[in-house]
Design an enzyme around this catalytic site. Structure first.
Site, mmCIF file in Angstrom:
data_model
loop_
_atom_site.group_PDB
_atom_site.id
_atom_site.type_symbol
_atom_site.label_atom_id
_atom_site.label_comp_id
_atom_site.label_asym_id
_atom_site.label_seq_id
_atom_site.Cartn_x
_atom_site.Cartn_y
_atom_site.Cartn_z
ATOM 1 N N SER A 73 127.752 40.886 72.567
ATOM 2 C CA SER A 73 127.217 42.013 71.791
ATOM 3 C C SER A 73 128.339 42.546 70.913
ATOM 4 C CB SER A 73 126.764 43.113 72.744
ATOM 5 O OG SER A 73 126.493 44.306 72.038
ATOM 6 N N TYR A 118 128.362 48.298 80.313
ATOM 7 C CA TYR A 118 127.679 47.272 79.521
ATOM 8 C C TYR A 118 128.651 46.654 78.508
ATOM 9 C CZ TYR A 118 124.651 45.084 76.077
ATOM 10 O OH TYR A 118 124.084 44.170 75.222
HETATM 11 N N1 LIG Z 1 118.677 44.324 71.793
HETATM 12 C C1 LIG Z 1 119.908 44.627 71.459
HETATM 13 O O1 LIG Z 1 120.150 45.610 70.744
HETATM 14 C C2 LIG Z 1 121.047 43.740 71.886
HETATM 15 C C3 LIG Z 1 122.257 43.828 71.185
HETATM 16 C C4 LIG Z 1 123.324 43.028 71.571
HETATM 17 C C5 LIG Z 1 123.187 42.154 72.629
HETATM 18 N N2 LIG Z 1 121.996 42.082 73.296
HETATM 19 C C6 LIG Z 1 121.914 41.143 74.414
HETATM 20 O O2 LIG Z 1 120.877 40.225 74.140
HETATM 21 C C7 LIG Z 1 120.388 39.685 75.363
HETATM 22 C C8 LIG Z 1 118.874 39.722 75.346
HETATM 23 O O3 LIG Z 1 118.450 41.081 75.343
HETATM 24 P P1 LIG Z 1 117.177 41.593 74.537
HETATM 25 O O4 LIG Z 1 117.655 42.568 73.548
HETATM 26 O O5 LIG Z 1 116.356 40.471 74.077
HETATM 27 O O6 LIG Z 1 116.468 42.445 75.686
HETATM 28 P P2 LIG Z 1 115.109 42.220 76.479
HETATM 29 O O7 LIG Z 1 113.956 42.163 75.550
HETATM 30 O O8 LIG Z 1 115.110 43.266 77.543
HETATM 31 O O9 LIG Z 1 115.295 40.773 77.135
HETATM 32 C C9 LIG Z 1 116.109 40.551 78.251
HETATM 33 C C10 LIG Z 1 115.709 39.233 78.877
HETATM 34 O O10 LIG Z 1 116.569 38.976 79.980
HETATM 35 C C11 LIG Z 1 115.783 38.663 81.129
HETATM 36 N N3 LIG Z 1 116.492 39.070 82.320
HETATM 37 C C12 LIG Z 1 117.076 40.262 82.584
HETATM 38 N N4 LIG Z 1 117.620 40.240 83.807
HETATM 39 C C13 LIG Z 1 117.387 39.018 84.334
HETATM 40 C C14 LIG Z 1 117.678 38.390 85.565
HETATM 41 N N5 LIG Z 1 118.358 39.036 86.522
HETATM 42 N N6 LIG Z 1 117.289 37.109 85.778
HETATM 43 C C15 LIG Z 1 116.608 36.438 84.808
HETATM 44 N N7 LIG Z 1 116.298 36.982 83.625
HETATM 45 C C16 LIG Z 1 116.668 38.254 83.391
HETATM 46 C C17 LIG Z 1 114.472 39.443 80.921
HETATM 47 O O11 LIG Z 1 113.400 38.783 81.576
HETATM 48 P P3 LIG Z 1 112.708 39.224 82.940
HETATM 49 O O12 LIG Z 1 112.658 40.717 82.960
HETATM 50 O O13 LIG Z 1 111.364 38.562 82.860
HETATM 51 O O14 LIG Z 1 113.571 38.632 83.992
HETATM 52 C C18 LIG Z 1 114.296 39.271 79.408
HETATM 53 O O15 LIG Z 1 113.673 38.041 79.128
HETATM 54 C C19 LIG Z 1 121.029 40.509 76.478
HETATM 55 O O16 LIG Z 1 122.120 39.794 77.014
HETATM 56 C C20 LIG Z 1 121.533 41.741 75.753
HETATM 57 O O17 LIG Z 1 122.633 42.324 76.405
HETATM 58 C C21 LIG Z 1 120.927 42.854 72.948
#
Ligand SMILES: NC(=O)c1ccc[n+]([C@@H]2O[C@H](COP(=O)([O-])OP(=O)(O)OC[C@H]3O[C@@H](n4cnc5c(N)ncnc54)[C@H](OP(=O)(O)O)[C@@H]3O)[C@@H](O)[C@H]2O)c1
Length: 249
Positions: A132, A145
């Site tokens: 991130s 985080y």
């Molecule tokens: N959105 C942002 O602003 C942002 C910015 C920078 C980085 N990121 C990073 O991008 C990545 C994806 O996040 P997102 O923004 O797409 O959020 P999201 O929509 O909440 O997606 C998170 C995904 O991770 C899965 N997950 C979470 N904990 C898990 C576990 N213990 N085992 C297996 N699967 C798990 C969730 O699926 P289930 O709940 O079905 O398990 C979901 O598919 C993350 O690493 C986040 O830190 C996000």
């Protein structure tokens, strides 16, 4: 050719699944929510004529990561995307320890285990670890985080250099998005409605950068500028600004 994506049931992971399906990759999709994964499998297989294998599991448990690796070795994935992760907004003193430890297990330990296992079993290919922009600067009110994402960014960079120097064909890259509109905000318990890039745009940039084997991928001009500012401005100036931005959440 197979690509494995953890955290594929929503957000960035799901959007990357579509992006790779368009390019003809077969997919191994991992997350805890079975219904969402099944729906995604049906959609992808009918629209893109690819094979989709789903693995319903919690990556925060080390034994699940080891099991996942052994179960997919025969499919020989060319791409592995460690994307599963979550954050929590709030004061370090107030966020409960169990949430933080679970965050460390999901954002760090799972990435460590899967990267280690696939680096050693892949002959050629790409591991993309989702970090991130928060991992590039101190982030008060999201301290743990941001620290997990600094770990992922620096781990990936170091391994990638080791692989280059050893003549390996495997690469370990990192994706470092700024705010992306996904379920992330809801899971992180932010009060502010999430604003930012769409998951689809982020996924497009991620896949393009990954296939070019770009070591550190930062989607969007604003985040690229932010990255430069963080490098040149004194920390004493960056910290209060970072606090103000986070406090709005
Ligand atoms: N959105 C942002 O602003 C942002 C910015 C920078 C980085 N990121 C990073 O991008 C990545 C994806 O996040 P997102 O923004 O797409 O959020 P999201 O929509 O909440 O997606 C998170 C995904 O991770 C899965 N997950 C979470 N904990 C898990 C576990 N213990 N085992 C297996 N699967 C798990 C969730 O699926 P289930 O709940 O079905 O398990 C979901 O598919 C993350 O690493 C986040 O830190 C996000």
């Amino acid at each position: 050719m197979y690509a494995l994506i953890t955290g594929a049931s929503s957000g960035i992971g799901k959007a990357i699944a579509y992006e790779l399906a368009k390019k003809g990759y077969d997919l191994i999709l991992v997350a805890r929510r079975e219904i969402e994964l099944n729906e995604l499998k049906t959609n992808l297989e009918s629209n893109y004529k690819i094979n989709v294998v789903i693995k319903v599991l919690d990556v925060s448990l080390v034994e699940n990561c080891k099991k996942l690796h052994s179960e997919v070795t025969s499919l020989n994935p060319y791409i592995v995307i460690n994307n599963a992760g979550f954050g929590r907004v709030g004061l370090f003193s107030e966020i409960d320890l169990e949430t933080e430890l679970s965050m460390i297990d999901t954002n760090i330990v799972a990435v460590q285990v899967l990267t280690k296992l696939f680096v050693n079993s892949m002959k050629d290919g790409i591991i993309l670890n989702v970090a991130s922009i928060a991992g590039m600067l101190p982030t008060p009110l999201m301290a743990t985080y941001a620290a997990t994402k600094s770990y992922v960014l620096n781990l990936s960079r170091s391994i990638n250099q080791e692989l280059k120097n050893s003549g390996s064909k495997v690469r370990v890259l990192s994706l470092n998005p700024g705010p992306v509109i996904t379920e992330f905000g809801q899971v992180a318990q932010t009060k502010q409605k999430m604003q930012g890039m769409s998951a689809e745009r982020c996924a497009k940039i991620a896949v393009k950068g990954m296939l070019k084997r770009k070591s550190v991928i930062v989607p969007g001009l604003l985040m690229k500028i932010m990255r430069i500012l963080v490098k040149i401005l004194p920390m004493g100036m960056v910290m209060p600004i970072a606090y103000k931005i986070q406090n709005k959440k």
